[in-house]
Design an enzyme around this catalytic site. Structure first.
Site, PDB file in Angstrom:
ATOM      1  CG  HIS A 160      -2.033  -1.004   1.092  1.00 53.40           C
ATOM      2  ND1 HIS A 160      -3.322  -0.660   0.794  1.00 53.40           N
ATOM      3  CD2 HIS A 160      -2.029  -2.357   1.202  1.00 53.40           C
ATOM      4  CE1 HIS A 160      -4.074  -1.746   0.728  1.00 53.40           C
ATOM      5  NE2 HIS A 160      -3.306  -2.791   0.986  1.00 53.40           N
ATOM      6  CG  ASP A 368       0.128   9.281   0.673  1.00 50.80           C
ATOM      7  OD1 ASP A 368       0.063   8.122   1.098  1.00 50.80           O
ATOM      8  OD2 ASP A 368      -0.557  10.215   1.112  1.00 50.80           O
TER       9      ASP A 368
HETATM   10  C1  GDG Z   1      -2.114   3.843   3.295  1.00 56.56           C
HETATM   11  C2  GDG Z   1      -1.120   4.528   2.346  1.00 56.56           C
HETATM   12  C3  GDG Z   1      -2.853   4.451   0.546  1.00 56.56           C
HETATM   13  C4  GDG Z   1      -8.664  10.267   7.901  1.00 56.56           C
HETATM   14  N1  GDG Z   1      -9.117  10.984   8.922  1.00 56.56           N
HETATM   15  C5  GDG Z   1     -10.276  10.451   9.281  1.00 56.56           C
HETATM   16  C6  GDG Z   1     -10.538   9.362   8.457  1.00 56.56           C
HETATM   17  N2  GDG Z   1      -9.522   9.276   7.599  1.00 56.56           N
HETATM   18  C7  GDG Z   1      -9.462   8.275   6.525  1.00 56.56           C
HETATM   19  C8  GDG Z   1      -9.549   8.950   5.184  1.00 56.56           C
HETATM   20  C9  GDG Z   1      -8.974   7.873   4.281  1.00 56.56           C
HETATM   21  C10 GDG Z   1      -7.968   7.186   5.194  1.00 56.56           C
HETATM   22  O1  GDG Z   1      -8.253   7.596   6.518  1.00 56.56           O
HETATM   23  C11 GDG Z   1      -6.543   7.606   4.902  1.00 56.56           C
HETATM   24  O2  GDG Z   1      -6.143   6.971   3.743  1.00 56.56           O
HETATM   25  P1  GDG Z   1      -4.889   7.484   2.920  1.00 56.56           P
HETATM   26  O3  GDG Z   1      -4.889   6.768   1.634  1.00 56.56           O
HETATM   27  O4  GDG Z   1      -5.003   8.963   2.744  1.00 56.56           O
HETATM   28  O5  GDG Z   1      -3.598   7.235   3.804  1.00 56.56           O
HETATM   29  P2  GDG Z   1      -2.956   6.061   4.789  1.00 56.56           P
HETATM   30  O6  GDG Z   1      -3.739   5.894   6.034  1.00 56.56           O
HETATM   31  O7  GDG Z   1      -1.549   6.497   4.984  1.00 56.56           O
HETATM   32  O8  GDG Z   1      -3.045   4.707   3.936  1.00 56.56           O
HETATM   33  C12 GDG Z   1      -1.864   5.350   1.302  1.00 56.56           C
HETATM   34  C13 GDG Z   1      -3.716   3.666   1.516  1.00 56.56           C
HETATM   35  O9  GDG Z   1      -2.932   2.951   2.473  1.00 56.56           O
HETATM   36  C14 GDG Z   1      -4.592   2.659   0.774  1.00 56.56           C
HETATM   37  O10 GDG Z   1      -3.834   1.806   0.000  1.00 56.56           O
HETATM   38  O11 GDG Z   1      -3.672   5.273  -0.251  1.00 56.56           O
HETATM   39  O12 GDG Z   1      -0.948   5.919   0.376  1.00 56.56           O
HETATM   40  O13 GDG Z   1      -0.210   5.357   3.068  1.00 56.56           O
HETATM   41  O14 GDG Z   1      -9.936   6.941   3.905  1.00 56.56           O
HETATM   42  O15 GDG Z   1     -10.885   9.300   4.926  1.00 56.56           O
HETATM   43  N3  GDG Z   1     -11.640   8.579   8.534  1.00 56.56           N
HETATM   44  C15 GDG Z   1     -12.540   8.903   9.504  1.00 56.56           C
HETATM   45  N4  GDG Z   1     -12.346   9.951  10.355  1.00 56.56           N
HETATM   46  C16 GDG Z   1     -11.248  10.751  10.277  1.00 56.56           C
HETATM   47  O16 GDG Z   1     -11.101  11.705  11.036  1.00 56.56           O
HETATM   48  N5  GDG Z   1     -13.650   8.155   9.617  1.00 56.56           N
END
Ligand code: GDG
Length: 476
Positions: A160, A368
């Protein structure tokens, strides 16, 4: 793909939740969609520690067609495997932060042994024609350990987070062992073509491997598929969230507080890879260089705490709070606070409403794998009044979201210029850019991601056609 022909067995560090209010974490979001549609087994860590650790009896919860089976770790395993090797060595390294990466042989040893223990606990639960899909940097050795246990079915792996350039990855003392172990998987998935290329280059330059047609790579007598499978979101579902009553309440609340001011939003786990310090400086530069925005914009950064037991994260929080204080102290007036940072999380529906209320979304990670926030922001917009996405050139999402305003997150001026452009963008351009991004987000959904990967894994045939070669699976 014929759903249900093979059982899906997903393995990831954290298991669940299956419901849509899931807590922060991109992996849980993508994977729960797949399992709910197909049914199967989800295996991983319970989130608890106990004295017996990985030897303690597993616990299983069944929800509809999905069994979620988890095992504990003991304190030493948690420290060495999770905080140590996964998050102090691999996470910074794979995000190009050699300056933050720490290597020690104790956590290396524990990481391998936890992978071995998870394999030993999972192997008896597997059937030969399962599709086993292992997730992320916690489990580089798991596939090779399952082979050592005699499992011959298909095993896929998806990373990921980025796979960094070989010049960086070779700094990891176990880099050769890890990539050799990865070759026990039949299909190795990356978020982007860049990550795939870095992996293949490592195989060629460091392990005397050979790049073959059809996204294959050969090292010794192991031949595997290494390809890019960009992860997506449940775009229609997310768009529905954005018009739910809960989202509506939050949208209204943000709009009420903003009044005539334009709202800028950032949503990221508080992690140094997300470029929050640089982003805050970019916002400060906007207020310096384009003073007409003073009193006219406000920036809300949602940053739920993550891994706050680790020093680098404690330091980041301190730095961000100090910087936010400095910016507010410098520019605030009696009736205007330019920047707000919140460490409490929201439900996914509430978040969708907050995205919808924001004219601009800042997604400026320094690195990322993909970044799902960028895709969620796009899916949540009102078609009659869509906002503008500012996206880092170092986010995996950049290759699909071509109509975002792309910035170099390290350049304060670049971020400030993009903000000014977004805040003054004419409606027609805003709408045109959003429409092409919406098409991309609705095209590359989480469901497509799963189906494409699993079809490839299914076609790979697993290890059943060849005699297992212990040398290849060897980590030494
Ligand atoms: C890894 C990789 C890759 C955030 N704040 C809240 C909340 N979130 C949710 C977002 C989003 C998720 O968390 C974050 O996903 P990301 O993709 O931005 O980043 P990582 O956590 O680092 O994930 C990344 C991912 O895996 C998938 O393969 O895209 O590059 O680092 O869904 O909405 N959700 C809630 N409350 C919050 O305050 N419910």
């Amino acid at each position: 793909m014929a759903e249900g022909r093979h059982r899906l067995v997903a393995v990831s560090n954290r298991v669940g939740p299956l419901n849509d209010e899931g807590k922060a974490g991109g992996l849980a979001v993508g994977l729960s969609d797949a399992l709910k549609r197909r049914g199967g087994l989800w295996f991983g860590w319970s989130g608890s520690t106990s004295a017996e650790g990985t030897f303690k009896e597993a616990s299983t919860e069944v929800e509809n067609d999905v069994a979620m089976t988890t095992i504990d770790m003991n304190e030493e395993e948690l420290e060495g495997f999770y905080y140590g090797y996964a998050n102090r060595s691999l996470w910074p390294l794979l995000h190009y932060r050699l300056d933050l990466a720490e290597f020690d042989r104790q956590s290396d040893r524990i990481y391998r042994s936890v992978n071995q223990r998870f394999a030993a606990r999972l192997a008896p639960l597997l059937e030969e024609d399962d599709l086993v899909w292992v997730h992320d940097y916690h489990f580089f050795y798991l596939g090779s350990e399952l082979r050592q246990c005699g499992y011959k079915g298909r095993i896929g792996f998806f990373l990921h987070i980025p796979f960094c350039a070989p010049e960086i990855f070779t700094a990891l003392p176990a880099s050769h062992d890890i990539v050799r172990a990865m070759l026990a998987y039949d299909v190795i998935g990356f978020q982007t073509e860049t990550d795939r290329r870095n992996f293949v280059s490592f195989c060629v330059q460091e392990l005397d491997g050979e790049e073959l047609p059809d996204q294959r790579v050969r090292v010794g007598d192991r031949e595997v598929i290494a390809d890019a499978y960009p992860i997506g979101i449940d775009a229609p579902g997310y768009a529905r969230f954005a018009v739910s009553p809960e989202a509506g309440e939050h949208e209204e609340m943000v709009r009420d507080i903003a009044g005539d001011r334009l709202q800028i939003i950032g949503v990221d786990r508080m992690d140094y890879s997300k470029g929050l310090v640089e982003r805050f400086r970019g916002f400060e530069r906007l207020l310096e260089d384009y003073p007409e925005n003073r009193g006219k914009v406000q920036f809300l950064q949602v940053a739920p705490l993550s891994r706050s037991e680790l020093d680098a994260y404690v330091e980041l929080r301190r730095e961000l709070e100090e910087l936010a204080g400095h910016i507010n102290g410098r520019f605030a007036t009696l009736d205007w606070t330019p920047l707000q940072i919140m460490t409490r999380g929201f439900t996914r529906r509430a978040l969708a409403g907050i995205y919808r209320a924001a004219r601009v979304c800042l997604v400026t990670p320094l690195r990322d794998g993909m970044n799902l926030v960028a895709k969620e922001y796009v899916a949540a917009q009102d078609p009659d009044d869509p906002g503008v996405l500012i996206l880092s050139r170092f986010a995996g999402a950049r290759s699909e979201l071509k109509d975002a305003l792309v910035v170099n997150p390290y350049s304060t001026d670049d971020v400030a210029r993009a903000l000014q452009r977004a805040l003054t963008m004419p409606f027609e351009e805003r709408k045109r850019r959003w429409e092409t991004m919406r098409d991309a987000v609705f095209h590359g959904t989480a469901a497509n991601w799963c189906d494409t990967f699993l079809e490839r894994l299914e076609a790979s045939g697993g290890d059943t056609t060849k005699a297992p070669d212990p040398e290849d699976a060897d980590q030494g």
